[in-house]
Design a protein around this motif. Structure first.
Motif, PDB file in Angstrom:
ATOM      1  N   GLN A   3       0.815  -1.311   0.040  1.00  0.00           N
ATOM      2  CA  GLN A   3      -0.013  -0.120  -0.051  1.00  0.00           C
ATOM      3  C   GLN A   3       0.930   1.433   0.112  1.00  0.00           C
ATOM      4  OE1 GLN A   3      -2.368  -0.832   3.428  1.00  0.00           O
ATOM      5  NE2 GLN A   3      -4.042  -1.751   2.228  1.00  0.00           N
ATOM      6  N   GLY A   4       0.528   2.023  -0.716  1.00  0.00           N
ATOM      7  CA  GLY A   4       1.123   3.596  -0.624  1.00  0.00           C
ATOM      8  C   GLY A   4       0.183   4.581  -0.967  1.00  0.00           C
ATOM      9  N   ALA A   5       0.716   5.805  -0.979  1.00  0.00           N
ATOM     10  CA  ALA A   5      -0.382   6.820  -1.265  1.00  0.00           C
ATOM     11  C   ALA A   5       0.138   7.894  -2.099  1.00  0.00           C
ATOM     12  CB  ALA A   5      -0.290   7.779   0.472  1.00  0.00           C
ATOM     13  N   ASN A   6       0.625   7.442  -3.170  1.00  0.00           N
ATOM     14  CA  ASN A   6       1.164   8.229  -4.149  1.00  0.00           C
ATOM     15  C   ASN A   6       0.357   8.089  -5.684  1.00  0.00           C
ATOM     16  OD1 ASN A   6       3.332   9.008  -2.528  1.00  0.00           O
ATOM     17  ND2 ASN A   6       4.421   7.165  -2.714  1.00  0.00           N
ATOM     18  N   GLY A   7      -0.465   7.395  -5.524  1.00  0.00           N
ATOM     19  CA  GLY A   7      -1.291   7.078  -6.877  1.00  0.00           C
ATOM     20  C   GLY A   7      -0.772   6.164  -7.536  1.00  0.00           C
ATOM     21  N   ILE A   8      -1.219   6.229  -9.049  1.00  0.00           N
ATOM     22  CA  ILE A   8      -0.417   5.320 -10.070  1.00  0.00           C
ATOM     23  C   ILE A   8       0.860   6.313 -10.519  1.00  0.00           C
ATOM     24  CG2 ILE A   8      -0.815   4.005 -12.165  1.00  0.00           C
ATOM     25  CD1 ILE A   8      -3.778   3.854 -11.352  1.00  0.00           C
ATOM     26  N   PRO A   9       1.871   5.553 -10.782  1.00  0.00           N
ATOM     27  CA  PRO A   9       3.163   6.582 -11.049  1.00  0.00           C
ATOM     28  C   PRO A   9       2.870   6.501 -12.406  1.00  0.00           C
ATOM     29  CG  PRO A   9       3.918   4.224 -10.425  1.00  0.00           C
ATOM     30  CD  PRO A   9       2.368   4.354  -9.988  1.00  0.00           C
ATOM     31  N   GLY A  10       3.730   7.312 -13.072  1.00  0.00           N
ATOM     32  CA  GLY A  10       4.254   7.783 -14.454  1.00  0.00           C
ATOM     33  C   GLY A  10       2.915   7.771 -15.433  1.00  0.00           C
ATOM     34  N   ASP A  11       3.014   7.607 -16.573  1.00  0.00           N
ATOM     35  CA  ASP A  11       2.172   7.872 -17.626  1.00  0.00           C
ATOM     36  C   ASP A  11       1.371   6.565 -18.379  1.00  0.00           C
ATOM     37  OD1 ASP A  11       4.428   6.833 -18.925  1.00  0.00           O
ATOM     38  OD2 ASP A  11       5.195   8.523 -19.954  1.00  0.00           O
ATOM     39  N   TRP A  12       2.029   5.519 -18.894  1.00  0.00           N
ATOM     40  CA  TRP A  12       1.400   4.438 -19.515  1.00  0.00           C
ATOM     41  C   TRP A  12       0.711   3.357 -18.356  1.00  0.00           C
ATOM     42  CZ3 TRP A  12       2.979  -0.354 -18.010  1.00  0.00           C
ATOM     43  CH2 TRP A  12       4.283  -0.346 -17.462  1.00  0.00           C
ATOM     44  N   ARG A  13       1.334   3.639 -17.171  1.00  0.00           N
ATOM     45  CA  ARG A  13       0.578   2.772 -16.133  1.00  0.00           C
ATOM     46  C   ARG A  13      -0.864   3.224 -15.835  1.00  0.00           C
ATOM     47  NH1 ARG A  13       5.528   2.135 -14.619  1.00  0.00           N
ATOM     48  NH2 ARG A  13       6.388   0.040 -13.723  1.00  0.00           N
ATOM     49  N   GLN A  14      -1.339   4.272 -16.196  1.00  0.00           N
ATOM     50  CA  GLN A  14      -2.569   4.793 -16.072  1.00  0.00           C
ATOM     51  C   GLN A  14      -3.450   4.526 -17.194  1.00  0.00           C
ATOM     52  OE1 GLN A  14      -2.772   8.841 -14.395  1.00  0.00           O
ATOM     53  NE2 GLN A  14      -1.141   8.320 -13.142  1.00  0.00           N
ATOM     54  N   LEU A  15      -3.011   3.862 -18.217  1.00  0.00           N
ATOM     55  CA  LEU A  15      -3.812   3.695 -19.650  1.00  0.00           C
ATOM     56  C   LEU A  15      -3.956   1.997 -19.744  1.00  0.00           C
ATOM     57  CD1 LEU A  15      -1.889   6.223 -21.733  1.00  0.00           C
ATOM     58  CD2 LEU A  15      -4.122   6.763 -20.668  1.00  0.00           C
ATOM     59  N   LYS A  16      -5.300   1.794 -20.125  1.00  0.00           N
ATOM     60  CA  LYS A  16      -5.489   0.455 -20.362  1.00  0.00           C
ATOM     61  C   LYS A  16      -4.726  -0.179 -21.491  1.00  0.00           C
ATOM     62  CE  LYS A  16      -9.699  -2.202 -19.862  1.00  0.00           C
ATOM     63  NZ  LYS A  16     -11.042  -2.074 -19.596  1.00  0.00           N
ATOM     64  N   ALA A  17      -4.676   0.607 -22.589  1.00  0.00           N
ATOM     65  CA  ALA A  17      -4.091   0.125 -23.859  1.00  0.00           C
ATOM     66  C   ALA A  17      -2.789  -0.314 -23.448  1.00  0.00           C
ATOM     67  CB  ALA A  17      -4.184   1.130 -24.955  1.00  0.00           C
ATOM     68  N   TYR A  18      -2.058   0.071 -22.526  1.00  0.00           N
ATOM     69  CA  TYR A  18      -0.556  -0.192 -22.293  1.00  0.00           C
ATOM     70  C   TYR A  18      -0.527  -1.248 -21.046  1.00  0.00           C
ATOM     71  CZ  TYR A  18       0.805   3.939 -24.614  1.00  0.00           C
ATOM     72  OH  TYR A  18       1.190   4.887 -25.808  1.00  0.00           O
ATOM     73  N   GLY A  19      -1.643  -1.865 -20.922  1.00  0.00           N
ATOM     74  CA  GLY A  19      -1.854  -2.890 -19.771  1.00  0.00           C
ATOM     75  C   GLY A  19      -1.350  -2.153 -18.368  1.00  0.00           C
ATOM     76  N   GLY A  20      -1.873  -0.983 -18.216  1.00  0.00           N
ATOM     77  CA  GLY A  20      -1.878  -0.295 -16.960  1.00  0.00           C
ATOM     78  C   GLY A  20      -2.873  -0.857 -15.781  1.00  0.00           C
ATOM     79  N   GLY A  21      -2.571  -0.241 -14.618  1.00  0.00           N
ATOM     80  CA  GLY A  21      -3.359  -0.634 -13.699  1.00  0.00           C
ATOM     81  C   GLY A  21      -2.473  -1.345 -12.557  1.00  0.00           C
ATOM     82  N   MET A  22      -2.890  -1.358 -11.213  1.00  0.00           N
ATOM     83  CA  MET A  22      -2.439  -2.033 -10.330  1.00  0.00           C
ATOM     84  C   MET A  22      -2.412  -3.533 -10.072  1.00  0.00           C
ATOM     85  SD  MET A  22      -0.485  -0.087  -8.821  1.00  0.00           S
ATOM     86  CE  MET A  22       0.247   0.788 -10.011  1.00  0.00           C
ATOM     87  N   LEU A  23      -3.550  -3.942 -10.587  1.00  0.00           N
ATOM     88  CA  LEU A  23      -3.716  -5.553 -10.864  1.00  0.00           C
ATOM     89  C   LEU A  23      -2.718  -6.100 -11.362  1.00  0.00           C
ATOM     90  CD1 LEU A  23      -5.070  -8.068  -9.803  1.00  0.00           C
ATOM     91  CD2 LEU A  23      -7.046  -7.649 -11.732  1.00  0.00           C
ATOM     92  N   LEU A  24      -2.310  -5.583 -12.594  1.00  0.00           N
ATOM     93  CA  LEU A  24      -1.325  -5.991 -13.499  1.00  0.00           C
ATOM     94  C   LEU A  24       0.072  -5.890 -13.099  1.00  0.00           C
ATOM     95  CD1 LEU A  24      -3.156  -5.545 -16.977  1.00  0.00           C
ATOM     96  CD2 LEU A  24      -2.314  -7.794 -16.104  1.00  0.00           C
ATOM     97  N   ASP A  25       0.323  -4.659 -12.269  1.00  0.00           N
ATOM     98  CA  ASP A  25       1.680  -4.191 -11.884  1.00  0.00           C
ATOM     99  C   ASP A  25       1.986  -4.908 -10.719  1.00  0.00           C
ATOM    100  OD1 ASP A  25       3.524  -2.091 -12.820  1.00  0.00           O
ATOM    101  OD2 ASP A  25       3.003  -1.216 -10.758  1.00  0.00           O
ATOM    102  N   TRP A  26       1.399  -4.469  -9.639  1.00  0.00           N
ATOM    103  CA  TRP A  26       1.917  -5.222  -8.446  1.00  0.00           C
ATOM    104  C   TRP A  26       1.109  -6.354  -8.086  1.00  0.00           C
ATOM    105  CZ3 TRP A  26       5.304  -4.916  -4.690  1.00  0.00           C
ATOM    106  CH2 TRP A  26       6.262  -3.950  -4.739  1.00  0.00           C
ATOM    107  N   GLY A  27      -0.078  -6.494  -8.483  1.00  0.00           N
ATOM    108  CA  GLY A  27      -0.869  -7.869  -8.206  1.00  0.00           C
ATOM    109  C   GLY A  27      -0.255  -8.899  -8.989  1.00  0.00           C
ATOM    110  N   VAL A  28       0.415  -8.904 -10.061  1.00  0.00           N
ATOM    111  CA  VAL A  28       1.021 -10.092 -10.520  1.00  0.00           C
ATOM    112  C   VAL A  28       2.310 -10.544  -9.739  1.00  0.00           C
ATOM    113  CG1 VAL A  28       2.642  -8.615 -11.984  1.00  0.00           C
ATOM    114  CG2 VAL A  28       1.757 -10.739 -12.831  1.00  0.00           C
ATOM    115  N   HIS A  29       2.830  -9.442  -8.986  1.00  0.00           N
ATOM    116  CA  HIS A  29       4.040 -10.008  -7.955  1.00  0.00           C
ATOM    117  C   HIS A  29       3.072 -10.660  -6.622  1.00  0.00           C
ATOM    118  CE1 HIS A  29       7.479  -8.064  -9.485  1.00  0.00           C
ATOM    119  NE2 HIS A  29       6.846  -6.965  -9.449  1.00  0.00           N
ATOM    120  N   LEU A  30       2.191 -10.014  -6.401  1.00  0.00           N
ATOM    121  CA  LEU A  30       1.725 -10.574  -5.068  1.00  0.00           C
ATOM    122  C   LEU A  30       0.909 -11.975  -5.349  1.00  0.00           C
ATOM    123  CD1 LEU A  30       0.511  -7.755  -2.936  1.00  0.00           C
ATOM    124  CD2 LEU A  30       2.538  -8.563  -3.395  1.00  0.00           C
ATOM    125  N   LEU A  31       0.313 -12.046  -6.511  1.00  0.00           N
ATOM    126  CA  LEU A  31      -0.470 -13.189  -6.863  1.00  0.00           C
ATOM    127  C   LEU A  31       0.615 -14.274  -7.263  1.00  0.00           C
ATOM    128  CD1 LEU A  31      -3.311 -11.597  -8.856  1.00  0.00           C
ATOM    129  CD2 LEU A  31      -3.408 -12.643  -6.592  1.00  0.00           C
TER     130      LEU A  31
END
Ligand code: NAD
Length: 352
Positions: A154-182
């Motif tokens: 957990q952090g309080a800094n929102g989604i970092p950067g640019d492409w991580r906020q966009l669906k077409a680039y495979g952004g979002g936290m489930l794909l970003d950090w979720g993939v590690h924890l799962l």
């Protein structure tokens, strides 16, 4: 260890690409053979750091001196680069999440098999010390039989950067950090998953999730909560696990935490009631000191083989790849199921 030095070319010299340089250079059998990035400024940085720069991906793939291609671009182009590199006869390491869908991943696996090249995914957090400690606590049954596991970042800094906020680039936290924890979760038990429920968070108003909470139940009875948040000004512990004999907590990356278990040598001693708000409670009082044992979280020795050492050994036919395709595929299927559970607000009963 062999003598041959393998040349690795990094595709995508951003945050992670430039970090890989350090990992590659610390391995005696690997050398950074060069860099390719679509952004000139990133190429200038690579050149300034003393690395050869390639004019195009084709130029990298045509170079017979290149043994390994490391893909550290945004997620949407991993697949096309991986397939081209494998077809050019290179071994490939790809950053996580390897692809945005599980079907896309299988396409890569098929090409890797056909071309007889080693392909793997940089699920580096399997080497994280906090995870390895938790795995040991569970494996050694320090808290008895595990029945509940909570793993969070957990952090309080929102989604970092640019492409991580966009669906077409495979952004979002489930794909970003979720993939590690799962990925870590699925290394903890051999049991199959029985059901998945989830809620995704869109507090920041982005088109992709800024966090999620998932509830995963396994056939052996283990219940797991896996959670990622980017709007948490106060964090919950990184790990919280409960077993039939005790509880363990690791609060943060500094490994602060403790293990508290039942003391097998002392018959149960009734806790003293405590004042709780406007009432008294014995149920919620801490267990008596006599009937419990408390241990610190102990550091553990480094893993026998690092990610890159294992990759080199695999190329040389001396080891099995640590991050296996079946495992990567299973995590992607689980991610798809979490998206589905979140979108349909339902519990998905499915064997995974
Ligand atoms: P970033 O935006 O900092 O860097 C990406 C780089 O790729 C940029 O320099 C961009 O110009 C370049 N690029 C984009 N498209 C390209 C293309 N077609 N060909 C060549 N270069 C291209 O992103 P990042 O944070 O470094 O993330 C990159 C990848 O690494 C992602 O898949 C991410 O999920 C992963 N990552 C993994 C970890 C980990 O711990 N394993 C940590 C951070 C990021």
């Amino acid at each position: 260890m062999g003598n041959r030095i393998y040349n690795v070319v990094i595709i995508g010299y951003g945050g992670m690409g430039s970090y890989h340089v350090q990992l590659i250079e610390s391995n005696q059998q690997l050398a950074v053979g060069g860099v390719y990035d679509i952004v000139d400024y990133r190429m200038e940085l690579a050149a300034a750091a003393g690395y050869k720069t390639y004019a195009s991906l084709d130029a990298v793939l045509a170079d017979q001196a290149v043994d390994i291609v490391l893909i550290a671009t945004p997620n949407d182009v991993h697949k096309e680069i991986a397939i081209q590199a494998l077809q050019a006869g290179k071994h490939v390491i790809c950053e996580k999440p390897v692809t945005i869908t599980s079907a896309d991943f299988l396409d890569i696996v098929e090409v890797a098999k056909k071309e007889n090249r080693v392909f793997t995914v940089h699920q580096n957090r399997r080497w994280d010390e906090d995870f390895r400690i938790i795995k040991d606590i569970i494996g050694n049954k320090t808290v008895g039989e595990l029945f509940q596991l909570e793993s969070r970042v957990q952090g309080a800094n929102g989604i970092p950067g640019d492409w991580r906020q966009l669906k077409a680039y495979g952004g979002g936290m489930l794909l970003d950090w979720g993939v590690h924890l799962l990925d870590q979760l699925l290394q903890i038990t051999d049991s199959k998953i029985e059901s998945v429920a989830a809620t995704l968070s869109y507090i920041l108003g982005t088109e992709v999730d800024d966090g999620f909470t998932s509830f995963i139940e396994f056939k052996d009875g283990l219940k797991a909560v896996i959670e990622v948040g980017t709007t948490n000004y106060v964090k919950l512990p990184r790990w919280y696990i409960k077993g039939t004999e005790g509880t363990a907590v690791i609060r943060d990356w500094d490994l602060s935490g403790e293990i508290v278990t039942r003391n097998p040598d002392v018959a149960h001693v009734e806790p003293k009631p405590i004042q709780a708000g406007q009432g008294l409670t014995k149920t919620m009082a801490p267990p008596s000191e006599e009937s419990t044992l408390k241990f610190p979280i102990e550091k553990i020795p480094a893993a026998a083989e690092s990610f890159y050492e294992n990759f080199v050994s695999t190329i040389e036919g001396k080891a099995e790849i640590a991050i296996k395709s079946e495992e990567v595929h299973r995590v992607l299927v689980l991610i798809e199921t979490i998206f589905e559970a979140g979108a349909t607000k339902s519990v998905i009963r499915r064997t995974i």
